[in-house]
Structure formats: C-alpha cells, structure tokens
Design a protein around this motif. Structure first.
Motif, PDB file in Angstrom:
ATOM      1  N   GLU A   1      52.077  41.961  46.358  1.00  0.00           N
ATOM      2  CA  GLU A   1      53.459  42.147  46.804  1.00  0.00           C
ATOM      3  C   GLU A   1      53.726  41.515  48.174  1.00  0.00           C
ATOM      4  O   GLU A   1      54.872  41.306  48.557  1.00  0.00           O
ATOM      5  N   ASN A   2      52.642  41.171  48.891  1.00  0.00           N
ATOM      6  CA  ASN A   2      52.796  40.503  50.179  1.00  0.00           C
ATOM      7  C   ASN A   2      52.677  38.981  50.075  1.00  0.00           C
ATOM      8  O   ASN A   2      52.692  38.281  51.091  1.00  0.00           O
ATOM      9  N   GLY A   3      52.546  38.504  48.843  1.00  0.00           N
ATOM     10  CA  GLY A   3      52.461  37.066  48.627  1.00  0.00           C
ATOM     11  C   GLY A   3      51.062  36.492  48.782  1.00  0.00           C
ATOM     12  O   GLY A   3      50.894  35.268  48.792  1.00  0.00           O
ATOM     13  N   LYS A   4      50.046  37.339  48.907  1.00  0.00           N
ATOM     14  CA  LYS A   4      48.681  36.861  49.070  1.00  0.00           C
ATOM     15  C   LYS A   4      48.038  36.627  47.715  1.00  0.00           C
ATOM     16  O   LYS A   4      48.134  37.459  46.811  1.00  0.00           O
ATOM     17  N   ALA A   5      47.359  35.471  47.580  1.00  0.00           N
ATOM     18  CA  ALA A   5      46.709  35.120  46.315  1.00  0.00           C
ATOM     19  C   ALA A   5      45.236  35.523  46.348  1.00  0.00           C
ATOM     20  O   ALA A   5      44.542  35.316  47.341  1.00  0.00           O
ATOM     21  N   THR A   6      44.778  36.108  45.240  1.00  0.00           N
ATOM     22  CA  THR A   6      43.368  36.491  45.103  1.00  0.00           C
ATOM     23  C   THR A   6      42.863  36.035  43.744  1.00  0.00           C
ATOM     24  O   THR A   6      43.509  36.284  42.718  1.00  0.00           O
ATOM     25  N   TRP A   7      41.704  35.374  43.747  1.00  0.00           N
ATOM     26  CA  TRP A   7      41.122  34.910  42.478  1.00  0.00           C
ATOM     27  C   TRP A   7      40.512  36.093  41.746  1.00  0.00           C
ATOM     28  O   TRP A   7      39.728  36.855  42.315  1.00  0.00           O
ATOM     29  N   THR A   8      40.873  36.267  40.506  1.00  0.00           N
ATOM     30  CA  THR A   8      40.480  37.468  39.754  1.00  0.00           C
ATOM     31  C   THR A   8      39.054  37.405  39.217  1.00  0.00           C
ATOM     32  O   THR A   8      38.549  38.408  38.714  1.00  0.00           O
ATOM     33  N   LYS A   9      38.395  36.254  39.322  1.00  0.00           N
ATOM     34  CA  LYS A   9      37.048  36.115  38.745  1.00  0.00           C
ATOM     35  C   LYS A   9      35.976  35.990  39.823  1.00  0.00           C
ATOM     36  O   LYS A   9      34.904  35.423  39.594  1.00  0.00           O
ATOM     37  N   ARG A  10      36.268  36.531  40.995  1.00  0.00           N
ATOM     38  CA  ARG A  10      35.301  36.453  42.092  1.00  0.00           C
ATOM     39  C   ARG A  10      33.964  37.112  41.741  1.00  0.00           C
ATOM     40  O   ARG A  10      32.902  36.681  42.218  1.00  0.00           O
ATOM     41  N   ASP A  11      34.018  38.169  40.929  1.00  0.00           N
ATOM     42  CA  ASP A  11      32.807  38.943  40.651  1.00  0.00           C
ATOM     43  C   ASP A  11      32.060  38.470  39.413  1.00  0.00           C
ATOM     44  O   ASP A  11      31.050  39.080  39.033  1.00  0.00           O
ATOM     45  N   ASP A  12      32.519  37.409  38.775  1.00  0.00           N
ATOM     46  CA  ASP A  12      31.804  36.885  37.608  1.00  0.00           C
ATOM     47  C   ASP A  12      30.417  36.406  38.023  1.00  0.00           C
ATOM     48  O   ASP A  12      30.261  35.778  39.090  1.00  0.00           O
ATOM     49  N   PRO A  13      29.384  36.663  37.207  1.00  0.00           N
ATOM     50  CA  PRO A  13      28.011  36.255  37.565  1.00  0.00           C
ATOM     51  C   PRO A  13      27.889  34.763  37.846  1.00  0.00           C
ATOM     52  O   PRO A  13      27.187  34.350  38.779  1.00  0.00           O
ATOM     53  N   GLY A  14      28.572  33.955  37.056  1.00  0.00           N
ATOM     54  CA  GLY A  14      28.474  32.510  37.252  1.00  0.00           C
ATOM     55  C   GLY A  14      29.021  32.074  38.593  1.00  0.00           C
ATOM     56  O   GLY A  14      28.518  31.137  39.217  1.00  0.00           O
ATOM     57  N   VAL A  15      30.045  32.769  39.035  1.00  0.00           N
ATOM     58  CA  VAL A  15      30.654  32.436  40.324  1.00  0.00           C
ATOM     59  C   VAL A  15      29.736  32.847  41.463  1.00  0.00           C
ATOM     60  O   VAL A  15      29.555  32.115  42.444  1.00  0.00           O
ATOM     61  N   LYS A  16      29.145  34.031  41.359  1.00  0.00           N
ATOM     62  CA  LYS A  16      28.263  34.512  42.417  1.00  0.00           C
ATOM     63  C   LYS A  16      27.066  33.599  42.636  1.00  0.00           C
ATOM     64  O   LYS A  16      26.550  33.486  43.745  1.00  0.00           O
ATOM     65  N   ASN A  17      26.622  32.925  41.574  1.00  0.00           N
ATOM     66  CA  ASN A  17      25.460  32.045  41.673  1.00  0.00           C
ATOM     67  C   ASN A  17      25.836  30.592  41.971  1.00  0.00           C
ATOM     68  O   ASN A  17      24.960  29.724  42.026  1.00  0.00           O
ATOM     69  N   ASP A  18      27.120  30.338  42.130  1.00  0.00           N
ATOM     70  CA  ASP A  18      27.577  28.971  42.398  1.00  0.00           C
ATOM     71  C   ASP A  18      27.667  28.765  43.911  1.00  0.00           C
ATOM     72  O   ASP A  18      28.487  29.392  44.583  1.00  0.00           O
ATOM     73  N   PRO A  19      26.844  27.882  44.489  1.00  0.00           N
ATOM     74  CA  PRO A  19      26.856  27.702  45.954  1.00  0.00           C
ATOM     75  C   PRO A  19      28.164  27.097  46.472  1.00  0.00           C
ATOM     76  O   PRO A  19      28.498  27.273  47.641  1.00  0.00           O
ATOM     77  N   ASP A  20      28.885  26.389  45.613  1.00  0.00           N
ATOM     78  CA  ASP A  20      30.136  25.771  46.058  1.00  0.00           C
ATOM     79  C   ASP A  20      31.305  26.753  46.059  1.00  0.00           C
ATOM     80  O   ASP A  20      32.346  26.487  46.668  1.00  0.00           O
ATOM     81  N   ALA A  21      31.124  27.883  45.354  1.00  0.00           N
ATOM     82  CA  ALA A  21      32.231  28.832  45.215  1.00  0.00           C
ATOM     83  C   ALA A  21      32.621  29.464  46.544  1.00  0.00           C
ATOM     84  O   ALA A  21      33.789  29.809  46.770  1.00  0.00           O
ATOM     85  N   ALA A  22      31.664  29.610  47.437  1.00  0.00           N
ATOM     86  CA  ALA A  22      31.931  30.272  48.715  1.00  0.00           C
ATOM     87  C   ALA A  22      33.000  29.549  49.523  1.00  0.00           C
ATOM     88  O   ALA A  22      33.736  30.179  50.292  1.00  0.00           O
ATOM     89  N   THR A  23      33.080  28.251  49.355  1.00  0.00           N
ATOM     90  CA  THR A  23      34.113  27.496  50.073  1.00  0.00           C
ATOM     91  C   THR A  23      35.295  27.153  49.183  1.00  0.00           C
ATOM     92  O   THR A  23      36.439  27.106  49.657  1.00  0.00           O
ATOM     93  N   ALA A  24      35.038  26.924  47.899  1.00  0.00           N
ATOM     94  CA  ALA A  24      36.108  26.495  46.989  1.00  0.00           C
ATOM     95  C   ALA A  24      37.119  27.612  46.726  1.00  0.00           C
ATOM     96  O   ALA A  24      38.331  27.369  46.691  1.00  0.00           O
ATOM     97  N   ILE A  25      36.637  28.841  46.532  1.00  0.00           N
ATOM     98  CA  ILE A  25      37.532  29.953  46.198  1.00  0.00           C
ATOM     99  C   ILE A  25      38.493  30.270  47.345  1.00  0.00           C
ATOM    100  O   ILE A  25      39.713  30.335  47.139  1.00  0.00           O
ATOM    101  N   PRO A  26      38.016  30.478  48.575  1.00  0.00           N
ATOM    102  CA  PRO A  26      38.968  30.736  49.677  1.00  0.00           C
ATOM    103  C   PRO A  26      39.960  29.596  49.872  1.00  0.00           C
ATOM    104  O   PRO A  26      41.127  29.839  50.215  1.00  0.00           O
ATOM    105  N   LYS A  27      39.503  28.386  49.664  1.00  0.00           N
ATOM    106  CA  LYS A  27      40.399  27.236  49.822  1.00  0.00           C
ATOM    107  C   LYS A  27      41.519  27.285  48.787  1.00  0.00           C
ATOM    108  O   LYS A  27      42.692  27.046  49.102  1.00  0.00           O
TER     109      LYS A  27
END
Length: 723
Positions: free
Chosen positions: A105-131
């Motif tokens: 409701e404040n206009g902030k975007a959040t990726w809904t798949k942050r907790d997926d196992p594949g994402v947690k093991n992806d070293p590029d996700a740490a920078t790609a997701i916040p971007k």
C-alpha cells in the motif's frame, strides 16, 4: 485507487446546470429590473447610478455563468486525467505481478520468490533481486508523482477560475468573466508568469520548484506548450532560457539542478508546440523569431548574444524537433547571415570578454548538431534534391564563411593597422560533420552498418555532393573537424568506393564519374569522379585512425568479393581474375593515398605510419571501431591474412621519395597477395605448393592484381602530386 472518480463528472453536470440557471435569472433580471428607467421616464442622478449598478449586476450574471462552465470543464478534464493515471497504475501493478513482484500500500515492491531454494543458492540473486525491486518501486513512485502533478494542476486551474477578473470594478469577490476551462492552458499561463518574474535577477527557489512541476506534467501537451510560448513571446522565451543557463553554470547545486530540469522541459515544450508547421501558432512564432533571432537578447550582457544563439542553446537541451521546424529555422538563419555577414561574430582571447561557455556560438552549426540526432531531419535539411537546386549543403561546404570569432592582433604600432582578425572557432563544422554523416548514412553518427548497406536517393545525393564539394573547396586537405565523420561516412559507402576506385563500372561513369547518383532496385549510389574520392580520402587521412578505418573497410570488402567467387576457377579463370584485378586496383589507390600522407607528414611521418600499423585489423594492434559487418567466409579470410599491410605503404613512400616507382612496382603489393592467398586457403587450396591443384590459378590472380595495382597507384599519385 478506491476513490469514486465519477463524482467529478457528477459535479461537472451540476455546474453546467448552474450556468444555465444563472443565464435564465440573467434574462429575468434584464427584462424586469435592468430595463426600468431606460424609457426616459426616470431622470436625474439616481437614474445614472442605477444604470451603472444594473449593468454591473447584469455582467456578473454573465461572468458567473462563464465561471460555472469553466469549472465544469475543469472537473471533466480532471476526471479524464485521473482515470487515465489510475488505469496506468493498475496496469503497472498487474505487470509487476507477472514478474512475481508484490506492490504494498506504500508503493514498495517485494519479490515474492525470495525464499525459493533455487534463489537462496544463486550467488547473483543477492544483487539482482534488490535491483529489480528498486526499479519497480521507482516505477510506481513515478506514477504517483504524475498523480500529484495532475492534482496540483487541477488545484491551480480551479483557483484561477474563481479569481475576480476585474478587482477594480467596485464589486468585491466578483465572478471571473475570463475563466479558463482548460487545465493545461492555465498551467501554461502560470509558467509564463513565473518565467517573467524570474528572468531578471535572483531566481526564487519556490518558483523554480513550481516551474519544474509544470513542465514535468505538461511539456508534451500542445495546449500548455503553445500557451506558455505565446505568453512569453520569442524574446521572453530566450531571455528566460539565458537565465536558466546562467543558473546552471553559476549557482548552487539545487538551483543548477532545478534550472537544468526546467530548461529540458522548456525545450521539450518548444518541440511539442512547433511539431505541426500548418498552424497559426507556428507561423506567428516563426515570424516573431525571425526578428528576435537576429536581435540582442539582453542589452545588459557584456557579450551581445543574438536570439538564434540562445534558441539553439535551448534546443540542445531537448529532442523530438520536427524536420520541418529544423529546416525552417536553418533557412531563416542562412538568410540572416547572408543579409548580415558576421552576425554571429564572437570575441576571443584573454583581453576580451568572451562568450559564455554554455552558448551555441555558431547557431547554424549548433542546429546541424541537433539535426544529426534524427537522420531523417538531417537528410531533409541537406538533400540537394533531384534537380540539385537545394543549395544548403553547397552553401555550408563551399560558400559559407566559417570565421565567426574575432581576436586581438596585437598590431598597436599604428592606428591604421588592423586591431582585430577573424578566425574559425575551434568547434567549427562539428555539427555539419555529424549532420552529413547522419543524412548520408541514415543512422546516428558513429554507428556501424552492414557491408553493402542500401541508401535512399536523398542519402546518396547528400554523399555525392559532399564528396564533390569537399574536393572542389578543400582538395586533399580537409578541416580537422570534418575528417573523422566524413571517414566514417565513406566506409558506409564501401561498395561504391570500391567501384569508383576500380574505375571500370559504367553505372559510375568510369573514372570520370557522373553528374548525379544512380539507382537500381531501390538502392541508390553516389557516382563521384575517381579523383574527387581519392583526394577526399587523402583529406581525412591526416588522422591515421581514419585512414586505417577506410583501408580496413576496403580489406573487408575485398575479402567479401573474393569470398563470392566460385569455389573453383572456370571460363578461363575470368571469374577469379577480374575480382583480383579490382582488388589490386583498389589497394593501389589506397596505398598511394597512405604514401602521400607519409610524405606530407615530414617530421611526423614515422609516428603516422606507426599509428596506421597499430590500428591494423586483426594484426595484434588496437581495434578499429566502426568497421562494416561482413560475412563469415570473408571474416575468416581477413583473420587468415597475417601480413602487416602498413609495410606496403611505408615501402611505397620510400620508393616515391627516391624516385624508384618504375623500378620495382611489386615491392609494395604484399598485402594484396596475402589477401588472395588467404582466400585460397578458405577453399582448401595451398597457394605455396606448385604441385597442388590450382596453384597456378592463384598465382595468376596475384599477377593480375599486381598489374592493376601498379597502374592504380601511379594514377592516384598523379591526382595527389601532379608535379
């Protein structure tokens, strides 16, 4: 997002009804009150004052109806804007959801798949997701900003509509007989009002912020843009633009940022307002600019800046100017400087008050720079036309006096001696060079095209006249700022260049060229004289990178030609021999150009030759950018050709200097033979073993190339060194 926007249209309907009711009451008032005493039965002072009061009351009914209808129109306008923006927001949220982004409701975007196992093991996700989240959050924030901008515009328009239009008529808080029902027109007038207030001394931060909002919300709107330009007028617009440029260069960071943003918006509004040449506004504005363009914008400035200089400076901050507007402006500037030579003269030197750094000192060249951003615009402006009567390009290349700066000479010993001299600005012709490249190639300056790129008739006409005019004006020594863009443009015409250098194609008029271009199957070609092309190539070659670009482009094109030969010779080897002759002829001419450059360089000859070698194509040196794209077979041929072709140019220069050209004309042909051998290897033919099949066929190709090379190099040297 949940507001019932239909209440705006409901209110608008009620305001329209109120206007009708007011008009009905006005009729009753007019017939039953205002007309009393008009029949001359009532005499005296009381009658006179009564008539004045009655008339003002009658006018207030008209003003009230006008104001009511304006409010109704504004509310409908607001409804349309808000609905459009809400739909835009809904669409953005839906698009975000498709990418697994949730918008809170404040206009902030959040990726809904942050907790997926594949994402947690992806070293590029740490920078790609916040971007990605940040990008979507900003996108939503931008739409919210648009909502707020629109809301501020509605507020401004409603407040303006309810202002007393005549505070001096004796009626307190009267109705607005001039109420405006268009939000954008109201905002345009408000911008003009603020601009006038801030065109003099210190710029008010609050006013700058409001102007930022106004152009951010409206600069693409025709009504807003034409209204503000009409209100300011040409001279007022230029005066305010100068103030913005001064702010951008001399103020604190906040004022600089605001001023740059406003100037960009003002330039966009200028493009929006002048997009259609078939309008009353356009004709009025152009007529006003013809006068303001040649006048001094501000008499109080140390350096007298002319209007067209300020206008082009303003335009340099924008984009999207129509070809017709740019062409009309250019014609008006050319007419002005023909009428008044030296109109753009600017002082130079430490003892003179020089022009500000932000100024477009030569407005015509600056306009050409702007035209180069859109190849179609540049093409329209520079095309001489099928009948050759369009003389803008000829004027710019051949006839125009580019000395626009005057400087002190230091001749003080006698009062009759010249105290000033006219010189070229260091940036002279930069805009022209880029405009020629864009107009002749059809793409942005600096971009590369595929080998054998097709050209329109107007593009080819620009190229044809450019080469002939440059040779006629400058010969083989071009102004520095023309060299690199012209070199890139020549490479875009690699097919034509090759045919003109060989001099055997009747479509091109053989060596002598043709008066005009020729076209086949929708592809048009320049057909200049061989001498003109060789001298212009020599003119750009003072810069070794330019020579390397043209030379390497010819190598690539020659490799392409050799790649197109039959896999095995036939018809008495003619299908192999003719291409080899052409390749030899082209390289003979180019090597002669390179040798002539070395001989002209004198003390710098070694440095030039070394730089040419350094830019060798796939020879271990610095890469040459801008080369046309070639086919795979031709690319493999180039990759296999390992000989340092710059040695041939040095050898030829030494031969010419010693007068040994006739003694050993095969000495500087190694690069041509190396290219032929590389082509043979692509056909699995060993060019070094006499016992292998087709060895003699390849040998004959080399011999044919040598003969053609010798004749071509000597002819080219005659063009360049007739004595």
């Amino acid at each position: 997002m949940t507001t019932d926007l239909t209440l705006l249209t409901t209110a608008a309907t009620q305001w329209d009804a109120a206007a009708k009711d007011l008009e009905a009451v006005q009729k009753t008032y007019n017939s039953q009150v205002r007309n009393v005493g008009i029949d001359e039965q009532w005499q005296g002072v009381a009658r006179t004052f009564a008539q004045i009061a009655n008339t003002r009351t009658y006018e207030q009914y008209s003003a009230a109806a006008k104001e009511a209808r304006a409010i109704a129109s504004l509310l409908r306008d607001a409804h349309g804007q808000f609905v459009e923006l809400r739909n835009k927001m809904k669409s953005a949220i839906a698009d975000a959801a498709k990418e697994d982004m949730k918008i809170d409701e404040n206009g902030k975007a959040t990726w809904t798949k942050r907790d997926d196992p594949g994402v947690k093991n992806d070293p590029d996700a740490a920078t790609a997701i916040p971007k990605a989240e940040s990008a979507w959050t900003q996108h939503i924030a931008d739409i919210v900003q648009q909502f707020d901008d629109a809301d501020q515009g509605v507020k401004l328009a409603l407040a303006a509509a309810t202002q007393d239009s005549d505070p001096n008529d004796g009626i307190d808080h009267g109705f607005n007989a001039k109420a405006e029902g268009d939000i954008e027109k109201v905002e345009g007038r408000r911008f003009a009002e603020l601009a006038k207030e801030n065109s003099g001394g210190h710029s008010d931060a609050k006013a700058l912020a409001e102007m930022q909002r106004l152009v951010r919300d409206n600069s693409h709107n025709v009504e807003f843009s034409q209204t503000l330009l009409n209100e300011l007028g040409p001279k007022g617009t230029l005066l305010f633009s100068n103030r913005l440029n001064e702010n951008s260069n001399n103020s604190d960071e906040a004022t600089k940022s605001s001023s740059l943003s406003i100037e960009k918006g003002l330039a966009t509004s200028l493009a929006t307002a002048t997009n259609s040449p078939n309008s009353a506004f356009y004709e009025k504005w152009r007529e006003g600019m013809r006068s303001a363009g040649v006048d001094v914008v501000d008499d109080h400035q140390k350096v007298q800046i002319k209007g067209y200089q300020s206008l082009v400076t303003l335009m340099s901050h924008g984009k999207g100017f129509s070809p017709g507007f740019v062409t009309d402006l250019g014609d008006d500037m050319i007419a002005a400087e023909k009428k008044n030579p030296g109109i753009w003269d600017m002082p130079s030197g430490k003892h003179l008050a020089g022009p500000p750094k932000w100024l477009a000192r030569d407005p015509l060249d600056g306009l050409l720079d702007i035209a180069s951003r859109d190849p179609k615009t540049a093409e329209k402006f520079l095309d001489p036309g099928p009948d050759g009567k369009g003389d803008r390009l000829k004027y710019l290349l051949h006839d125009r006096n580019w000395n626009t700066r005057y400087e002190l000479t230091g001749n003080y010993s006698h009062p009759d001696m010249d105290q000033f001299r006219k010189v070229e600005d260091p940036d002279a012709r930069k805009g022209l060079a880029k405009a020629i490249e864009a107009a002749a190639t059809g793409h942005q300056p600096g971009e590369s095209a595929k080998m054998g790129a097709a050209h329109t008739e107007s593009q080819a006409r620009v190229m044809h006249q450019t080469v002939e005019s440059l040779n006629g004006k400058f010969g083989d020594h071009l102004p520095a700022n023309l060299r690199t863009p012209i070199a890139r443009t020549i490479t875009d015409y690699a097919t034509d260049t090759h045919e003109i250098l060989t001099g055997q194609n009747s479509n091109y008029g053989y060596e002598g060229g043709r008066q005009s271009i020729w076209t086949k199957d929708g592809n048009s070609h320049m057909a200049v004289a061989q001498e003109s092309l060789i001298r212009v190539i020599r003119g750009v070659s003072d810069d070794p990178k330019n020579f390397s670009l043209i030379y390497n482009t010819e190598r690539a094109h020659s490799a392409d030609i050799l790649a197109g030969m039959p896999d095995r010779p036939g018809r008495s080897n003619v299908e192999w021999d003719v291409p080899s002759r052409d390749v030899g002829t082209a390289f003979g001419a180019l090597n002669a150009i390179g040798a002539d450059t070395i001989m002209d360089k004198q003390d710098a000859r070694k440095a030039w030759a070394d730089d040419v070698a350094r830019y060798g194509y796939h020879l271990g040196g610095a890469p040459v950018t801008g080369l046309p794209v070639i086919g795979d077979v031709a690319q493999r041929t180039i990759d296999a050709a390992a000989y340092d072709w710059s040695k041939d140019i040095k050898n030829l220069a030494d031969e010419k200097a010693r007068g040994d050209l006739a003694k050993d004309w095969t000495k500087d042909t190694a690069s041509v033979k190396d290219l032929i051998d590389a082509s043979a290897k692509q056909r699995s033919i060993d060019p070094t073993d006499p016992d292998r099949p087709h060895y003699n066929d390849v040998k004959q190709m080399r011999q044919e190339a040598e003969q053609s090379y010798a004749a071509s190099r000597n002819k080219a040297l005659t063009y360049l060194r007739p004595n």
